[in-house]
Motif scaffolding. Structure first.
Motif, short mmCIF file in Angstrom:
data_model
loop_
_atom_site.label_atom_id
_atom_site.label_comp_id
_atom_site.label_asym_id
_atom_site.label_seq_id
_atom_site.Cartn_x
_atom_site.Cartn_y
_atom_site.Cartn_z
N MET A 118 0.83 -1.20 0.00
CA MET A 118 0.00 0.00 0.00
C MET A 118 0.86 1.26 0.00
O MET A 118 0.46 2.30 -0.53
CB MET A 118 -0.94 0.00 1.20
N PHE A 119 2.04 1.17 0.58
CA PHE A 119 3.00 2.28 0.54
C PHE A 119 3.40 2.57 -0.91
O PHE A 119 3.42 3.73 -1.35
CB PHE A 119 4.21 1.91 1.39
N THR A 120 3.68 1.53 -1.68
CA THR A 120 4.06 1.73 -3.09
C THR A 120 2.86 2.20 -3.92
O THR A 120 3.03 2.97 -4.87
CB THR A 120 4.63 0.43 -3.70
N VAL A 121 1.64 1.76 -3.56
CA VAL A 121 0.44 2.23 -4.26
C VAL A 121 0.30 3.74 -4.09
O VAL A 121 0.02 4.48 -5.03
CB VAL A 121 -0.83 1.50 -3.76
N GLY A 122 0.51 4.21 -2.85
CA GLY A 122 0.46 5.64 -2.59
C GLY A 122 1.50 6.40 -3.38
O GLY A 122 1.23 7.49 -3.90
N MET A 123 2.71 5.84 -3.48
CA MET A 123 3.77 6.51 -4.24
C MET A 123 3.51 6.46 -5.75
O MET A 123 3.97 7.33 -6.48
CB MET A 123 5.13 5.87 -3.93
N ASP A 124 2.79 5.45 -6.21
CA ASP A 124 2.49 5.32 -7.64
C ASP A 124 1.51 6.37 -8.13
O ASP A 124 1.44 6.64 -9.33
CB ASP A 124 1.92 3.93 -7.94
N LEU A 125 0.73 6.94 -7.21
CA LEU A 125 -0.25 7.95 -7.61
C LEU A 125 0.46 9.22 -8.05
O LEU A 125 1.16 9.85 -7.26
CB LEU A 125 -1.21 8.26 -6.45
N ASN A 126 0.29 9.57 -9.29
CA ASN A 126 0.91 10.77 -9.86
C ASN A 126 -0.09 11.91 -9.81
O ASN A 126 -1.08 11.92 -10.53
CB ASN A 126 1.34 10.50 -11.30
N MET A 127 0.15 12.87 -8.92
CA MET A 127 -0.79 13.97 -8.74
C MET A 127 -0.96 14.81 -10.02
O MET A 127 -2.01 15.37 -10.26
CB MET A 127 -0.32 14.88 -7.59
N SER A 128 0.09 14.90 -10.83
CA SER A 128 0.00 15.68 -12.06
C SER A 128 -1.01 15.07 -13.03
O SER A 128 -1.73 15.77 -13.74
CB SER A 128 1.37 15.80 -12.73
N TYR B 11 18.54 14.68 -1.39
CA TYR B 11 19.02 13.40 -1.93
C TYR B 11 18.54 13.13 -3.34
O TYR B 11 18.75 12.04 -3.86
CB TYR B 11 18.56 12.25 -1.02
N GLN B 12 17.89 14.11 -4.00
CA GLN B 12 17.29 13.81 -5.30
C GLN B 12 18.32 13.55 -6.40
O GLN B 12 18.01 12.90 -7.40
CB GLN B 12 16.36 14.95 -5.72
N ASN B 13 19.53 14.05 -6.26
CA ASN B 13 20.55 13.88 -7.31
C ASN B 13 21.41 12.63 -7.12
O ASN B 13 22.30 12.37 -7.92
CB ASN B 13 21.45 15.12 -7.37
N GLU B 14 21.16 11.89 -6.04
CA GLU B 14 21.98 10.70 -5.79
C GLU B 14 21.46 9.52 -6.61
O GLU B 14 20.26 9.29 -6.71
CB GLU B 14 21.96 10.34 -4.30
N GLU B 15 22.40 8.78 -7.22
CA GLU B 15 22.03 7.62 -8.03
C GLU B 15 21.51 6.48 -7.16
O GLU B 15 20.57 5.79 -7.50
CB GLU B 15 23.24 7.14 -8.85
N LEU B 16 22.17 6.28 -6.02
CA LEU B 16 21.76 5.23 -5.09
C LEU B 16 21.30 5.86 -3.79
O LEU B 16 21.90 6.83 -3.32
CB LEU B 16 22.93 4.27 -4.83
N ASP C 241 11.34 0.63 -6.38
CA ASP C 241 12.16 -0.50 -6.82
C ASP C 241 12.70 -1.29 -5.63
O ASP C 241 12.81 -2.52 -5.67
CB ASP C 241 13.32 -0.02 -7.68
N LYS C 242 13.04 -0.58 -4.56
CA LYS C 242 13.58 -1.26 -3.38
C LYS C 242 12.52 -2.08 -2.66
O LYS C 242 12.79 -3.16 -2.15
CB LYS C 242 14.17 -0.22 -2.41
N ILE C 243 11.29 -1.55 -2.63
CA ILE C 243 10.24 -2.17 -1.81
C ILE C 243 9.40 -3.17 -2.61
O ILE C 243 9.04 -4.23 -2.11
CB ILE C 243 9.33 -1.08 -1.20
N GLU C 244 9.11 -2.81 -3.87
CA GLU C 244 8.11 -3.57 -4.62
C GLU C 244 8.54 -5.01 -4.89
O GLU C 244 7.71 -5.93 -4.78
CB GLU C 244 7.81 -2.86 -5.94
#
Length: 436
Positions: A78-88, A226-231, A281-284
């Motif tokens: 459900m955490f990933t479902v919430g993140m999948d919602l694209n408000m735009s 942290y948005q510019n970090e690859e990992l 990707d980490k959680i799903e």
């Protein structure tokens, strides 16, 4: 006990991945295979034909551990479902998507409550009030499985199309509304009446406001760093997981289920696609491949298809399926057509919004746990969830055949026209030229 839970996980993974691969080959959502795997390992098949193996593998004493691990998987999912919602996507063409999403909830909800009124005397549990029973039947009819819908749209290459944007936006708003409605339904069911549930709803409203206007801006600042970090740094990942668990714990304390807290935690994550993709990707992979199949099997253990042992019960099950399809598709197609959408897009949208999948099973399990849905009705609604999810892809293919895409037809016509006027004809003799 630890050896037994490991053996259960081995059996569940083997059966669920086998069924998922089978259904993927026939271009069906893998979630259908996983739900069927749960039913196969439950009392409906394994318990019926191999009762010794069933009682050994899924003895009542071992189910508590399976339930707890499956709930952790649901919280992560459900955490990933919430993140999948694209408000735009929800903001673009908001008027149409909002009208369609709300209509696709209201129409099946009302039809579900009418059906609950008809069957209440014969099917309701002894300690369940009509209000709680009717509200849960209504919400069960109204759910759309946003994750399954999004994957079907992606697999068909419709993500950037008008239909894809419209369906994902409508399903996203539908998901948010349905979960808020479910919170109200749970609060009323636990307290017995709307008046008694006021405090729960007030505390829930305060929690939502706190998450949106206090926690969300705070974690957005952290996400900017942290948005510019690859990992993703392990410490920051642990921090966001902590927010998830605290949010789930608070909603569990409020009495509205931990899953809503997990959904809200995903919803307020920093609105940065790269950041969200790293988190998902980490959680799903863990939640979808390992933990969710445990939930499907736990649901299958509660689903005894043998309870539908008379023609009358199967007739009621058929009525559930028909009401669910008519309510959801009618509540989506009519407003879409009224908003100026083509028949092709309107019908396709209705087929997509009719997908229920995992989200339906989550709601049904909550109703069963709370003693609001009796086992017989639970089985009927599980069958309804399977049928409505299974029919989505074939129905989309059928609609495409009846209403071929105009763009495709124009492209074919253009190619044929070019073939007429751009044909090269050799008039000279190549051998004669070579001689010259």
């Amino acid at each position: 006990p630890s050896a037994m839970i490991l053996l259960q996980i081995i059996a569940i993974l083997i059966v669920s991945r086998s069924f998922s691969a089978l259904f993927a080959k026939i271009k069906q959502p893998t979630v259908i295979g996983e739900i069927l795997a749960g039913i196969v390992l439950g009392p409906s098949l394994l318990g019926l034909f191999f009762p010794g193996a069933y009682s050994f593998l899924f003895s009542p004493n071992s189910l508590d551990s399976l339930y707890i691990i499956s709930q952790i998987g649901l919280v992560l999912f459900m955490f990933t479902v919430g993140m999948d919602l694209n408000m735009s996507e929800m903001k673009s063409n908001f008027k149409n998507t909002f009208i369609i999403s709300q209509s696709s909830i209201v129409v099946p909800f009302i039809l579900g409550m009418i059906l609950a009124f008809v069957i209440y005397r014969d099917f309701s549990p002894e300690n369940s009030s009509f209000t709680s029973f009717a509200l849960f039947i209504g919400i069960s009819m109204s759910i759309t499985a946003f994750p399954v819908l999004a994957r079907i749209v992606q697999e068909k290459g419709l993500t950037k199309s008008h239909l894809g944007t419209l369906s994902i936006g409508s399903a996203a708003i539908n998901d948010v509304t349905a979960w808020l409605l479910l919170v109200a339904v749970i609060a009323i069911a636990q307290t017995g009446s709307f008046a008694s549930s006021i405090f729960t709803l007030l505390f829930t409203t305060f929690y939502i406001v706190l998450m949106l206007f206090v926690v969300r801006p705070f974690i957005k600042k952290i996400g900017d760093i942290y948005q510019n970090e690859e990992l993703m740094n392990k410490s920051i990942f642990a921090f966001f997981i902590l927010i998830l668990i605290v949010s789930a714990y608070i909603t569990q304390l409020l009495g509205i289920h931990a899953l809503f807290g997990a959904f809200m935690a995903g919803l307020i994550m920093p609105p940065m696609p790269k950041f969200r993709k790293l988190m998902i990707d980490k959680i799903e992979d863990l939640s979808v491949t390992l933990l969710l199949p445990l939930f499907f099997v736990y649901t299958g253990l509660k689903t005894e298809i043998g309870l539908l042992n008379t023609p009358e019960l199967w007739l009621v099950c058929l009525i559930f399926v028909v009401v669910a399809i008519v309510g959801k598709m009618g509540g989506s197609i009519i407003p879409a057509r009224a908003a100026g959408e083509s028949w092709r897009d309107s019908l396709s949208l209705g087929a997509l919004m009719n997908t229920r999948g995992l989200m339906e099973l989550i709601v049904l399990n909550i109703g069963l746990e709370m003693g609001i849905l009796p086992p017989v009705v639970f089985v009927m609604l599980v069958i309804m969830a399977l049928i409505t999810t299974f029919m989505t892809t074939p129905l989309l293919h059928f609609i495409e055949k009846i209403f071929p895409d105009k763009a495709v037809k124009e492209e074919l016509l253009r190619q044929q026209t070019e073939g007429i006027f751009k044909t090269l004809i050799a008039l000279g003799n190549p051998e004669g030229r070579s001689e010259e």
